[in-house]
Motif scaffolding. Structure first.
Motif, PDB file in Angstrom:
ATOM      1  N   PRO A  55       0.784  -1.446  -0.490  1.00  0.00           N
ATOM      2  CA  PRO A  55      -0.337  -0.192  -0.204  1.00  0.00           C
ATOM      3  C   PRO A  55       1.083   1.398   0.152  1.00  0.00           C
ATOM      4  N   ASN A  59       0.358   4.630  -2.980  1.00  0.00           N
ATOM      5  CA  ASN A  59       0.823   5.609  -2.510  1.00  0.00           C
ATOM      6  C   ASN A  59       1.393   6.790  -3.180  1.00  0.00           C
ATOM      7  N   SER A  60       2.784   5.854  -2.364  1.00  0.00           N
ATOM      8  CA  SER A  60       3.973   7.287  -2.744  1.00  0.00           C
ATOM      9  C   SER A  60       4.763   7.044  -4.053  1.00  0.00           C
ATOM     10  N   GLN A  63       0.989   6.177  -7.129  1.00  0.00           N
ATOM     11  CA  GLN A  63      -0.306   7.336  -7.484  1.00  0.00           C
ATOM     12  C   GLN A  63       0.984   8.857  -7.656  1.00  0.00           C
TER      13      GLN A  63
END
Length: 187
Positions: A55, A59-60, A63
């Motif tokens: 995850p 996100n880092s 995205q």
């Protein structure tokens, strides 16, 4: 909570040098509670990869590549943010995924598989961003998205190791400057 605290401890100490007793002391759970959730340390380590690193990667690392129109800017901004601005990623400890890769892939096929999946997700996202950039005219048509991606990813992991050796973010600055030059030559 166990995974988060164990991950933070492993990030600082390393996977192989962190014992279950260290994890229990840090998380303040009983041995029984630890073994209720995990059969052994490797099962917990795999859960950290699946439930925390994957995850975090989305996100880092992924995205940001999908949010900006110009992938060259997105790649540079992503690497710059990871090296210079990310509060969790400490220069003295390097990249958690790279650390797990160095420590565990020679010894554990399950770790190798999950770490390869994590790496492939980042690679796929960056290749897709570069291909989009070629279609939109941000990047020359003759540029190999796969080659650029492998170059950027290996440069990121490599400079993280230099950062660990120097224990200073200042080592990142010449790398970032040259990364910007390299990316500008792809336009």
């Amino acid at each position: 909570m166990i995974l988060t605290k164990a991950f933070e401890l492993i990030y600082v100490k390393g996977y192989q040098t962190t014992s279950i007793d260290d994890i229990i002391a840090t998380t303040k759970v009983t041995k029984g509670a630890f073994y209720y959730h995990f059969k052994n340390k490797d099962e917990m380590g795999l859960a950290i990869l699946q439930e925390i690193l994957k995850p975090a990667l989305a996100n880092s690392f992924i995205q940001p590549l999908q949010l900006q129109a110009n992938p060259l800017d997105a790649i540079f901004d992503l690497v710059h943010a990871l090296l210079m601005e990310n509060e969790f990623l400490k220069v003295e400890y390097g990249c958690p995924a790279a650390n797990f890769t160095h420590e565990m892939t020679p010894w554990n096929a399950d770790f190798r598989q999950v770490l390869d999946e994590i790496t492939q997700e980042w690679e796929t996202a960056m290749v897709a961003a570069i291909e989009r950039g070629k279609e939109m005219g941000f990047i020359r048509k003759d540029v190999s998205a796969k080659q650029v991606t492998l170059f950027v990813m290996s440069g990121y992991w490599g400079i993280r190791n230099f950062g660990k050796l120097e224990n200073s973010k200042s080592i990142y600055l010449p790398y970032l400057k040259e990364l910007r030059n390299y990316l500008n030559n792809l336009a």
